[in-house]
Design a protein around this motif. Sequence first.
Motif, PDB file in Angstrom:
ATOM      1  N   GLU A   1       0.825  -1.202   0.000  1.00 51.64           N
ATOM      2  CA  GLU A   1       0.000   0.000   0.000  1.00 51.64           C
ATOM      3  C   GLU A   1       0.864   1.259   0.000  1.00 51.64           C
ATOM      4  OE1 GLU A   1      -0.311  -2.551   2.088  1.00 51.64           O
ATOM      5  OE2 GLU A   1      -2.139  -3.466   1.260  1.00 51.64           O
TER       6      GLU A   1
ATOM      7  N   TRP B   1       4.068   5.931  -5.419  1.00 50.48           N
ATOM      8  CA  TRP B   1       4.096   6.064  -6.883  1.00 50.48           C
ATOM      9  C   TRP B   1       2.965   6.977  -7.364  1.00 50.48           C
ATOM     10  CZ3 TRP B   1       7.837   5.404 -10.106  1.00 50.48           C
ATOM     11  CH2 TRP B   1       7.580   5.382 -11.491  1.00 50.48           C
ATOM     12  N   ARG B   2       1.815   6.873  -6.713  1.00 56.19           N
ATOM     13  CA  ARG B   2       0.702   7.754  -7.063  1.00 56.19           C
ATOM     14  C   ARG B   2       1.084   9.213  -6.796  1.00 56.19           C
ATOM     15  NH1 ARG B   2      -3.016   5.636  -3.975  1.00 56.19           N
ATOM     16  NH2 ARG B   2      -3.733   4.153  -5.567  1.00 56.19           N
ATOM     17  N   SER B   3       1.779   9.448  -5.701  1.00 57.98           N
ATOM     18  CA  SER B   3       2.245  10.790  -5.381  1.00 57.98           C
ATOM     19  C   SER B   3       3.205  11.307  -6.445  1.00 57.98           C
ATOM     20  CB  SER B   3       2.937  10.786  -4.011  1.00 57.98           C
ATOM     21  OG  SER B   3       3.499  12.045  -3.723  1.00 57.98           O
TER      22      SER B   3
ATOM     23  N   GLY C   1      10.032   9.327  -9.491  1.00 55.16           N
ATOM     24  CA  GLY C   1       9.281   8.328  -8.736  1.00 55.16           C
ATOM     25  C   GLY C   1      10.121   7.637  -7.688  1.00 55.16           C
TER      26      GLY C   1
ATOM     27  N   TYR D   1       8.613   9.668   0.837  1.00 56.45           N
ATOM     28  CA  TYR D   1       7.531   8.993   1.559  1.00 56.45           C
ATOM     29  C   TYR D   1       8.083   8.310   2.816  1.00 56.45           C
ATOM     30  CZ  TYR D   1       3.215   6.344   2.225  1.00 56.45           C
ATOM     31  OH  TYR D   1       2.044   5.834   2.746  1.00 56.45           O
TER      32      TYR D   1
ATOM     33  N   GLU E   1      10.718   9.831  -4.879  1.00 60.79           N
ATOM     34  CA  GLU E   1       9.500  10.036  -4.092  1.00 60.79           C
ATOM     35  C   GLU E   1       9.307   8.907  -3.083  1.00 60.79           C
ATOM     36  OE1 GLU E   1       6.349  12.606  -3.085  1.00 60.79           O
ATOM     37  OE2 GLU E   1       8.188  12.827  -4.253  1.00 60.79           O
TER      38      GLU E   1
ATOM     39  N   ARG F   1       3.313  10.433  -9.613  1.00 62.39           N
ATOM     40  CA  ARG F   1       2.542  10.736 -10.829  1.00 62.39           C
ATOM     41  C   ARG F   1       1.830  12.070 -10.696  1.00 62.39           C
ATOM     42  NH1 ARG F   1       2.017   7.770 -15.025  1.00 62.39           N
ATOM     43  NH2 ARG F   1       2.661   5.588 -15.109  1.00 62.39           N
ATOM     44  N   GLY F   2       1.303  12.328  -9.518  1.00 65.79           N
ATOM     45  CA  GLY F   2       0.651  13.613  -9.303  1.00 65.79           C
ATOM     46  C   GLY F   2       1.630  14.763  -9.397  1.00 65.79           C
TER      47      GLY F   2
ATOM     48  N   VAL G   1       2.420   1.738  -3.533  1.00 67.81           N
ATOM     49  CA  VAL G   1       1.441   2.265  -4.494  1.00 67.81           C
ATOM     50  C   VAL G   1       1.164   3.740  -4.220  1.00 67.81           C
ATOM     51  CG1 VAL G   1      -0.962   2.105  -5.272  1.00 67.81           C
ATOM     52  CG2 VAL G   1       0.391   0.025  -4.950  1.00 67.81           C
ATOM     53  N   GLU G   2       1.024   4.105  -2.971  1.00 72.49           N
ATOM     54  CA  GLU G   2       0.734   5.488  -2.613  1.00 72.49           C
ATOM     55  C   GLU G   2       1.896   6.406  -3.005  1.00 72.49           C
ATOM     56  OE1 GLU G   2      -1.094   8.846  -1.474  1.00 72.49           O
ATOM     57  OE2 GLU G   2      -2.000   6.847  -1.670  1.00 72.49           O
TER      58      GLU G   2
END
Length: 401
Positions: free
Chosen positions: A197, A203-205, A221, A228, A224, A207-208, A200-201
């Motif tokens: 989790e 990587w989502r950050s 990425g 995190y 990041e 992308r944003g 994934v979070e």
Amino acid sequence: MRTVDADGRLLVPGLIDVHHHTEYILGDSITPGGGMVADLAMHPDSIAAYRRAFTDQYLPFGLTSVRDAGSSEENLPMLLQWMERSPAAPDFFTVGGALVTHEEGRTPFAGHSVVTDSVDAVRKVRDLHSKGVRHIKLYWRLREPEFRAALAEARALGMNVTGHIDYQVLELETAIDIGLRSFEHAYTIGVGAMTEEEFVEAWRSARGLMDGSEEGLFYVGVMEYFNYLGPDHAKMLRLIERLAETGSAVTPTLHVFAQRFGLTYFSTPSIASFDRTNGLSARQRERAIDGYRILAGYVRRMHERGVRLTVGTDWLDPGKAALSEMLLLNELGIPMPDVIRIATLNGAEAIGVEDAVGSVEPGKRANLVILPGNTLEEPESLLADKIVIKDGRVWEGRAPL
């Protein structure tokens, strides 16, 4: 006999690159599966010409030993021939192709060897061993049954094994538990510290942060992940302790990332969109550098805790990249004597050749580098002209920095 006047200079063992790919020197295109690819002729005169080009990228910079960490099986005749020692070329060790598990519909990297199951993994290891290969690389796309089988067989045959454990296909702690003791890329330890989790979070950050752009996403990425994690992530620190307790080696490959954020003395041209970071905004670049600083801090902690760091380039211009890697390690606060050990004896131990190279002592081969005498106090002098001795012979080539 030739006498070399080294008065007032610093004598060190030949430097060692434990992670490179021949395609980064000889490649001319990008494979659909990723990575560089080269259409090479396996004729004796061609192989000799390729080796001269390879040598020019290494010996003038003081690197006398290189482990290729995955190249196309089509080039195996060349890789095997390069393993024959020569005073006119770096000592060369190859893993053949890095082992991966077959995935339906996926085009593998040019430097990967695909196996179908654990039986096939054992067969592949035995095949490479029978051809004279003594090193194996297990890539993150190798599923656990094949990973376990290949590692056990390679160890039974006395082969040196390294692994790229990434993207949570195999847990990093599982790899340690089953006996892997050499790990490629420090950033993968961060991936191993994350839950699925969290991964994934993060990587989502990323992308944003990139506003939908794919250019440079890989670099941003990965950094990041460390934004995190932060600088004191409990599981990350626990993994570092486990690596230290088990006598494991880690190849940081910091230059690969640092060059794309303007933190190195040189950078290579981009080879594809994923490698293009010149379009990053100030905010994106600053955020990535923040992540890099956290990653670098963990690398420093690895060194402080006794994890055996090594120098690996994994990129174009490997001679320059190796020197850049050494300077980056020093910038973390690692003293230059330790950095030199990381680039020499640590690397020799990690790839199992410490009986022959890696230190200056009776009984070992005369792979030597004579550096400016002020290198320990002024690390940048590492970039100055140096005298390189390979198998007791002075290398006459020169390469501008």
